[in-house]
Design an enzyme around this catalytic site. Structure first.
Site, PDB file in Angstrom:
ATOM      1  CB  SER A 158       3.010  50.545 104.713  1.00 21.84           C
ATOM      2  OG  SER A 158       3.720  52.083 105.314  1.00 21.84           O
ATOM      3  CE1 TYR A 172      -0.818  53.391 101.422  1.00 23.89           C
ATOM      4  CE2 TYR A 172       1.051  54.342 103.600  1.00 23.89           C
ATOM      5  CZ  TYR A 172       0.888  53.182 102.340  1.00 23.89           C
ATOM      6  OH  TYR A 172       1.534  52.313 101.935  1.00 23.89           O
TER       7      TYR A 172
END
Length: 268
Positions: A158, A172
């Site tokens: 990501s 995350y």
């Protein structure tokens, strides 16, 4: 050297974790439509079976060489399930050409309210079990490798693992940053065994994980993108096909930002 052979994945055996929904589903479809045999795994057995049925129906109606989708459910947050998945795949296949580590979770909460349980869940699934599964599948990946065609591992990372994210998703973003570095470490460790390891650092795509964010600030995200849009299925599938084909055979340890340039934009 022609485009059909340069970017072909026909006949390759592929495992896509989290392959039934969201970005994983987009990736699975890209491989099946282009002639690969794709094992779709996630803890949601119903979703895996549905995705496999839908992709096989698409493949059978296509004019291109048909691929195949096979459901292989597993709860990849558990060490025992990672080993079981690897053992089951070893019973069915003699080799694995491509492993796509896509399974993951996110958790958004304010700094003061962010729970300890979020760290345990996300670091386990997004990072630790990626290593567990890769370790278990290394013999199958090595068996598929040749001097001119290494096996491939593609980690779905990501841009939040590269930049400081706007949203409060502490575990995350940290887990994805860890995944990016793990991928580089694996590139050095597994390269001599004929296995490449690369990352797609994805920006916003139309997925369940991003649904709430896109509903709330989707227009702002699109406006902030240099390309004026978010990602499409063709974008992530195309990147995976490149990394898995002869064209991507010399790419190892790379982090490819698949975000249309969004992560380059300053907030100042």
């Amino acid at each position: 050297m022609d485009i059909n052979s340069l970017f072909s994945v026909k006949g390759k055996v592929v495992l896509v974790t989290g392959g039934a929904k969201g970005i994983g589903r987009m990736i699975s479809e890209g491989f099946v439509r282009n002639g690969a045999k794709v094992y779709i795994s996630s803890r949601d057995a119903t979703a895996c079976n549905t995705a496999a049925q839908e992709l096989n129906a698409l493949s059978s109606s296509s004019t291109s060489p048909p691929g195949q989708a096979v459901a292989l459910p597993a709860d990849l947050s558990k060490e025992s399930e990672c080993h079981r998945l690897a053992a089951t795949l070893s019973e069915r296949e003699k080799q694995l050409h491509v492993l796509v580590n896509n399974s993951g979770a996110t958790w958004g909460e304010s700094f003061s309210e962010y729970p300890d349980s979020a760290w345990t869940k996300l670091l386990t699934l997004n990072l630790q079990r990626v290593f567990t599964l890769t370790q278990s599948l290394a013999p199958l990946l090595e068996a598929a490798s040749t001097a001119d065609a290494p096996s491939r591992i593609i980690h779905i990372g990501s841009i939040d693992g590269i930049r400081v994210p706007v949203l409060s998703n502490f575990a995350y973003s940290a887990s994805k940053a860890g995944l990016h570095h793990l991928a580089r470490h694996l590139a050095v460790e597994l390269g001599p065994r004929g296995i490449t390891s690369n990352v797609l650092a994805c920006g916003p795509f139309p997925s369940k994980m991003m649904a709430a964010t896109l509903r709330a600030v989707g227009d702002e995200i699109r406006a902030a993108s240099p390309l004026g849009r978010i990602g499409s299925p063709e974008d992530v599938a195309g990147a995976c096909l490149f990394l898995s084909s002869r064209a991507g055979g010399f790419v190892n340890g790379a982090i490819l930002r698949l975000d249309g340039g969004i992560s380059l934009m300053s907030k100042m």
